[in-house]
Design a protein around this motif. Sequence first.
Motif, PDB file in Angstrom:
ATOM      1  N   LEU A   1       2.233   0.912  -3.957  1.00 27.81           N
ATOM      2  CA  LEU A   1       1.098   1.649  -4.517  1.00 27.81           C
ATOM      3  C   LEU A   1       1.306   3.161  -4.458  1.00 27.81           C
ATOM      4  O   LEU A   1       1.260   3.855  -5.488  1.00 27.81           O
ATOM      5  CB  LEU A   1      -0.188   1.265  -3.785  1.00 27.81           C
ATOM      6  CG  LEU A   1      -1.445   2.067  -4.156  1.00 27.81           C
ATOM      7  CD1 LEU A   1      -1.790   1.890  -5.626  1.00 27.81           C
ATOM      8  CD2 LEU A   1      -2.626   1.665  -3.271  1.00 27.81           C
TER       9      LEU A   1
ATOM     10  N   ILE B   1      -8.082  -2.202  -6.461  1.00 28.35           N
ATOM     11  CA  ILE B   1      -8.126  -1.589  -5.133  1.00 28.35           C
ATOM     12  C   ILE B   1      -9.464  -0.907  -4.851  1.00 28.35           C
ATOM     13  O   ILE B   1      -9.613  -0.242  -3.830  1.00 28.35           O
ATOM     14  CB  ILE B   1      -6.976  -0.572  -4.947  1.00 28.35           C
ATOM     15  CG1 ILE B   1      -7.053   0.548  -6.001  1.00 28.35           C
ATOM     16  CG2 ILE B   1      -5.624  -1.279  -5.017  1.00 28.35           C
ATOM     17  CD1 ILE B   1      -6.038   1.655  -5.798  1.00 28.35           C
TER      18      ILE B   1
ATOM     19  N   PHE C   1      -8.298  -6.803  -4.466  1.00 30.36           N
ATOM     20  CA  PHE C   1      -7.482  -6.599  -3.271  1.00 30.36           C
ATOM     21  C   PHE C   1      -8.208  -7.104  -2.028  1.00 30.36           C
ATOM     22  O   PHE C   1      -7.588  -7.606  -1.089  1.00 30.36           O
ATOM     23  CB  PHE C   1      -7.157  -5.110  -3.121  1.00 30.36           C
ATOM     24  CG  PHE C   1      -6.002  -4.823  -2.190  1.00 30.36           C
ATOM     25  CD1 PHE C   1      -4.708  -4.841  -2.654  1.00 30.36           C
ATOM     26  CD2 PHE C   1      -6.224  -4.543  -0.853  1.00 30.36           C
ATOM     27  CE1 PHE C   1      -3.642  -4.580  -1.808  1.00 30.36           C
ATOM     28  CE2 PHE C   1      -5.175  -4.283   0.007  1.00 30.36           C
ATOM     29  CZ  PHE C   1      -3.874  -4.299  -0.478  1.00 30.36           C
TER      30      PHE C   1
ATOM     31  N   ARG D   1      -7.705   0.970 -10.139  1.00 26.42           N
ATOM     32  CA  ARG D   1      -8.861   1.553  -9.443  1.00 26.42           C
ATOM     33  C   ARG D   1     -10.165   0.908  -9.910  1.00 26.42           C
ATOM     34  O   ARG D   1     -11.139   0.838  -9.166  1.00 26.42           O
ATOM     35  CB  ARG D   1      -8.901   3.066  -9.673  1.00 26.42           C
ATOM     36  CG  ARG D   1      -7.846   3.836  -8.904  1.00 26.42           C
ATOM     37  CD  ARG D   1      -8.024   5.337  -9.051  1.00 26.42           C
ATOM     38  NE  ARG D   1      -7.667   5.789 -10.372  1.00 26.42           N
ATOM     39  CZ  ARG D   1      -6.450   6.211 -10.733  1.00 26.42           C
ATOM     40  NH1 ARG D   1      -5.459   6.194  -9.860  1.00 26.42           N
ATOM     41  NH2 ARG D   1      -6.206   6.627 -11.959  1.00 26.42           N
TER      42      ARG D   1
ATOM     43  N   GLY E   1      -7.562  -5.232   3.033  1.00 28.21           N
ATOM     44  CA  GLY E   1      -8.675  -5.017   2.120  1.00 28.21           C
ATOM     45  C   GLY E   1      -9.900  -4.506   2.862  1.00 28.21           C
ATOM     46  O   GLY E   1      -9.935  -4.465   4.089  1.00 28.21           O
TER      47      GLY E   1
ATOM     48  N   HIS F   1      -6.503  -0.502   3.372  1.00 26.00           N
ATOM     49  CA  HIS F   1      -5.461  -0.008   2.466  1.00 26.00           C
ATOM     50  C   HIS F   1      -5.666   1.475   2.156  1.00 26.00           C
ATOM     51  O   HIS F   1      -4.690   2.217   1.994  1.00 26.00           O
ATOM     52  CB  HIS F   1      -5.433  -0.836   1.185  1.00 26.00           C
ATOM     53  CG  HIS F   1      -6.691  -0.816   0.384  1.00 26.00           C
ATOM     54  ND1 HIS F   1      -7.911  -1.209   0.889  1.00 26.00           N
ATOM     55  CD2 HIS F   1      -6.933  -0.447  -0.911  1.00 26.00           C
ATOM     56  CE1 HIS F   1      -8.836  -1.088  -0.044  1.00 26.00           C
ATOM     57  NE2 HIS F   1      -8.279  -0.625  -1.141  1.00 26.00           N
TER      58      HIS F   1
ATOM     59  N   THR G   1       0.799  -1.226   0.000  1.00 26.34           N
ATOM     60  CA  THR G   1       0.000   0.000   0.000  1.00 26.34           C
ATOM     61  C   THR G   1       0.832   1.277   0.000  1.00 26.34           C
ATOM     62  O   THR G   1       0.428   2.276  -0.595  1.00 26.34           O
ATOM     63  CB  THR G   1      -0.949   0.033   1.212  1.00 26.34           C
ATOM     64  OG1 THR G   1      -0.196  -0.135   2.400  1.00 26.34           O
ATOM     65  CG2 THR G   1      -1.978  -1.072   1.128  1.00 26.34           C
TER      66      THR G   1
END
Length: 674
Positions: free
Chosen positions: A369, A416, A422, A412, A429, A433, A365
């Motif tokens: 990410l 996530i 995710f 997206r 999750g 995140h 994350t």
Amino acid sequence: MFSYTVTVATGSQWFAGTDDYIYLTLVGTEGCSEKTLLDKPLYNDFERGAVDSYDVTMTNDIGEILLLKVEKRKYWVHDDWYCKYITIKTPAGEYMEFPCYRWITDRKEIELRDGHARLARDEQTQIARQHRRQELEERQKLYRWKEWHPGFPLSIDANFHSDLPRDIQFDSEKGVDFVLNYTKAMENLYVNRFMHMFQSSWNDFADFEKIFVRISNTISEYVMQHWQEDFMFGYQFLNGCNPVIFEKCKKLPEKFPVTNEMVKICLERQLTLEEEIKKGNIYLADYEIMDGIPANATDPCTMQYLTAPLCLLYNNAKNKLVPIAIQLKQIPGPDNPIFLPTDNKYDWLLAKIWVRSADFQIHQTVTHLLKTHLMSEVFGIALYRQLPAVHPLFKLLVPHVRFTIAINTKAREQLICECGLFDKANGTGGGGHVRMVQRAMTLLTYKSFCFPESIRMRGLDSTEDLPYYFFRDDGLRVWDAVQSFVTEVVNIYYDDDQAVLTDTELQAFVKDVFIYGLKDNKSSGFPKTIRTIQKLIEYLTVVIFTTSAQHAAVNFGQYDWCSWIPNSPPTMRQPPPSEKGVVSVEFIIESLPDRGRSCWHLGAVWALSQFQDNELFLGMYPDEHFIEKPVKEAIEKFQTCLQGITQRITERNKDKKLPYYYFSPDRIPNSVAV
């Protein structure tokens, strides 16, 4: 009569060719040509990969060519066309290059400048200045900022990959469909047969090997064989997927009351813990950012748990980094014991597993990410909004944002988002995140993106103290190579600091990153303006290094280090132990992910560790945005430097059971595209 030879190159990617009509207009200092249809009778023009030439004749001298107007009109149905470049041979025998590297859709005509890079101050004509302004105005309508979640960096205003401007979409959307990739991964790894037992536990550690059948990978197999050993646990802080967490311990925090009596049996230099700290042999990994993050509650049938551990590490006499104390929660107390290597075997093993699980959450994350994907997208959107194609910094940076906005939009859309992939396997999750990214955003600093500074801030810059920290050593070499390349390019176009300060387009780019990427957070240290050549070089190095090398270093090792589930559990199904002496191997198995979540996790780390088809690696620039000889020479020098780094890493890795190659330039894609 004035005769020009026009050569048009069509891209080689899927569907690049077109059957539509292509028209060309030449705009010069003394006038314009007539709109000319580029067509060869009885010949199929503009096929994928084709290079077509045409003679364009006019009666009047239009003077020096300033730009080309290219228009596509429908033949039968609208048919997008990817134009690589157009060259013009003038009546005087001179050649002019007009880079395009864009999709031409059914919208309207586009205008191309010749390939010489120019700052706004260099423009000599009103037509050229107007073209710059209009290009940015059109781009700013296409590339709009949007807040996906409060507290996140802003992202592109698009709900789906298909909503994106055509120029930044993937050539083939199927190649980045996470659902398809996960399914393909699980088929390739033979794990689909476990999905019907989604919520059932494994029987023992050996049972996990059943989803390891098809793996033939040096590192992952070595991890499977040695994951319980302290040296393997410690080594991953140095050279695993997330080698950015630990730092030199200058003083034990009060919240982690480790005493000399607890760890003296682990210390090999006949020194006390305090003396080892002063000697620089003690390191700390603090997962405080995890504290209070809610665990995944999307499945009412399976409880999931998170924690925020602290781990004390010791660089022993053999220069191996090993754990010597672990506390699983942030606040000390009788229900939060400090676990030690001298404890019961399974107490100690489970404590290490909890640390590895927390490390996985932060890696996914924050390290991966936020600090590579989302920030690279910010750089990309700001680039398209504020720098025209003729700007030297657009030409320098555009290869390093290739497909980044597209992959993030796909993430997206499928990965996530709420109820996305995710949520299926990860303990953070279901919204955890999101909370972690929001929290990490408040802690984000510009210095942490400057690789040498990030190493120094953690006290890890000494090769004598940590001789096997390959992440540091290789990363610094790649950083220096990128910085040297950037320095050469910047010095070609900027004479002095005043040229930097007065480049309004550059300043708008930097401001966009600060305002929308960092949410105007002055404490982050991200610049809002750049005043010197030196700072510009550093900033551009940050952008290129983040979007290429840093992402590669924290992404492509996921399969190596995370495919053996007990070494990197994506979730935990039992709460962390609150006392010693109660942990059994059965309790550990019940704590680890069930069969279904293990399968989703394995598919994920396999899919995320694959290179794209036709990947472009660092230093590879097949799209020739630059035409100037000094820049081409700088690129060649850069490529030679990168080849030297690759050879050095290859030589070091020979016969190593744990080779480190994530910073090898031949494995560093130019951009975040997976």
